[in-house]
Design a protein around this motif. Structure first.
Motif, PDB file in Angstrom:
ATOM      1  N   ALA A 142       0.819  -1.214   0.000  1.00 44.10           N
ATOM      2  CA  ALA A 142       0.000   0.000   0.000  1.00 44.10           C
ATOM      3  C   ALA A 142       0.859   1.273   0.000  1.00 44.10           C
ATOM      4  N   LYS A 143       1.976   1.245   0.727  1.00 44.87           N
ATOM      5  CA  LYS A 143       2.826   2.429   0.841  1.00 44.87           C
ATOM      6  C   LYS A 143       4.006   2.437  -0.136  1.00 44.87           C
ATOM      7  N   GLY A 144       4.207   1.314  -0.814  1.00 43.69           N
ATOM      8  CA  GLY A 144       5.314   1.262  -1.784  1.00 43.69           C
ATOM      9  C   GLY A 144       6.626   0.807  -1.201  1.00 43.69           C
ATOM     10  N   TYR A 145       6.570   0.232   0.027  1.00 44.24           N
ATOM     11  CA  TYR A 145       7.773  -0.307   0.662  1.00 44.24           C
ATOM     12  C   TYR A 145       7.447  -1.648   1.303  1.00 44.24           C
ATOM     13  N   ASN A 146       8.388  -2.566   1.268  1.00 48.96           N
ATOM     14  CA  ASN A 146       8.222  -3.882   1.881  1.00 48.96           C
ATOM     15  C   ASN A 146       9.456  -4.225   2.702  1.00 48.96           C
ATOM     16  N   LYS A 147       9.253  -4.895   3.825  1.00 53.56           N
ATOM     17  CA  LYS A 147      10.372  -5.307   4.662  1.00 53.56           C
ATOM     18  C   LYS A 147      10.836  -6.688   4.229  1.00 53.56           C
ATOM     19  N   GLN A 148      12.069  -6.782   3.791  1.00 50.15           N
ATOM     20  CA  GLN A 148      12.655  -8.041   3.337  1.00 50.15           C
ATOM     21  C   GLN A 148      13.975  -8.269   4.061  1.00 50.15           C
ATOM     22  N   PHE A 149      14.014  -9.370   4.812  1.00 55.16           N
ATOM     23  CA  PHE A 149      15.209  -9.705   5.601  1.00 55.16           C
ATOM     24  C   PHE A 149      15.609  -8.551   6.531  1.00 55.16           C
ATOM     25  N   GLY A 150      14.589  -7.916   7.121  1.00 57.80           N
ATOM     26  CA  GLY A 150      14.832  -6.861   8.096  1.00 57.80           C
ATOM     27  C   GLY A 150      15.142  -5.498   7.507  1.00 57.80           C
ATOM     28  N   VAL A 151      15.125  -5.381   6.171  1.00 54.68           N
ATOM     29  CA  VAL A 151      15.449  -4.119   5.508  1.00 54.68           C
ATOM     30  C   VAL A 151      14.262  -3.686   4.640  1.00 54.68           C
ATOM     31  N   TYR A 152      13.885  -2.413   4.747  1.00 54.15           N
ATOM     32  CA  TYR A 152      12.793  -1.895   3.923  1.00 54.15           C
ATOM     33  C   TYR A 152      13.289  -1.598   2.513  1.00 54.15           C
ATOM     34  N   LYS A 153      12.584  -2.147   1.537  1.00 57.34           N
ATOM     35  CA  LYS A 153      12.952  -1.936   0.142  1.00 57.34           C
ATOM     36  C   LYS A 153      11.778  -1.332  -0.624  1.00 57.34           C
ATOM     37  N   LYS A 154      12.104  -0.527  -1.605  1.00 58.20           N
ATOM     38  CA  LYS A 154      11.064   0.096  -2.412  1.00 58.20           C
ATOM     39  C   LYS A 154      10.466  -0.927  -3.374  1.00 58.20           C
ATOM     40  N   VAL A 155       9.128  -0.969  -3.408  1.00 57.99           N
ATOM     41  CA  VAL A 155       8.416  -1.886  -4.297  1.00 57.99           C
ATOM     42  C   VAL A 155       7.309  -1.101  -5.007  1.00 57.99           C
ATOM     43  N   TYR A 156       6.541  -1.795  -5.828  1.00 59.65           N
ATOM     44  CA  TYR A 156       5.427  -1.138  -6.495  1.00 59.65           C
ATOM     45  C   TYR A 156       4.366  -0.718  -5.465  1.00 59.65           C
TER      46      TYR A 156
END
Length: 205
Positions: free
Chosen positions: A149-163
């Motif tokens: 929803a916000k365009g960011y996802n937490k992957q392996f403890g790090v927030y990454k920019k997504v669609y």
């Protein structure tokens, strides 16, 4: 036909070239390359640990239930049901701790589980799947982990920019039919108790 242990390279190629999802399943994977009577490579049949607690419905420990995740074949095989049966036999022999195999037939792709019925799997029900999201620019499917929803996802403890979900095209999806294949007598007994009647074209069975 002959089945041999598949390399990661073979599994990757088969998934990207022969399977409708055009994605490589999560690792670790166990795959088998299928060769027909002419010794032509026909693709791969692939298993992994599945996503989430797939062992929970069966009262088993983690690692005792696996998922058949890909039948990535090019059509040159003599009989697909025989390929699947041979792969199950090899998998059972090489993975003695696994007691149950789970797989799904996706109604959105026109699959109704014919291959599973032909190889004596048990149908145990259907569930509605998450909606499909497509990038309007490229037309490609966007995996659920690749948008938020916000365009960011937490992957392996790090927030990454997504669609951003609102920027994607949403397509409502149908159902997935769940089939199971027991590898022990106890699991076969359980499957006979939890099996359901398969109703073709039912929205939720």
């Amino acid at each position: 036909m002959i089945l041999k242990k598949a390399s990661y390279k073979a599994m990757k190629y088969a998934c990207l070239k022969f399977h409708y999802a055009k994605r490589i399943p999560a690792q670790p994977m166990v795959g088998y390359s299928v060769f027909n009577k002419k010794n032509e490579w026909c693709g791969c049949i692939i298993y992994n640990n599945g996503i989430g607690a797939i062992e929970k419905p069966f009262g088993l420990q983690k690692g005792k239930v696996c998922e058949l995740v890909r039948m990535a074949l090019n059509g040159k095989q003599e009989k697909t049901s025989k390929c699947l049966s041979l792969s199950i036999k090899k998998f059972k022999k090489e993975n003695k701790l696994v007691e149950m195999i789970v797989s799904y037939a996706d109604s959105d792709e026109g699959h109704n589980g014919t291959i599973y019925k032909a190889t004596n799997w048990f149908y145990v029900g259907s569930h509605k799947t998450g909606d499909k999201y497509i990038c309007p620019t490229t037309g490609k499917d966007i995996h659920s982990r690749s948008h938020s929803a916000k365009g960011y996802n937490k992957q392996f403890g790090v927030y990454k920019k997504v669609y951003k979900t609102s920027d994607l095209i949403r397509i409502k999806k149908g159902v997935k039919h769940k089939f199971v294949y027991p590898l022990t007598k106890d699991m076969r007994t359980m499957c006979n108790k939890i099996k359901k009647e398969y109703i073709k074209n039912a929205s939720i069975a």
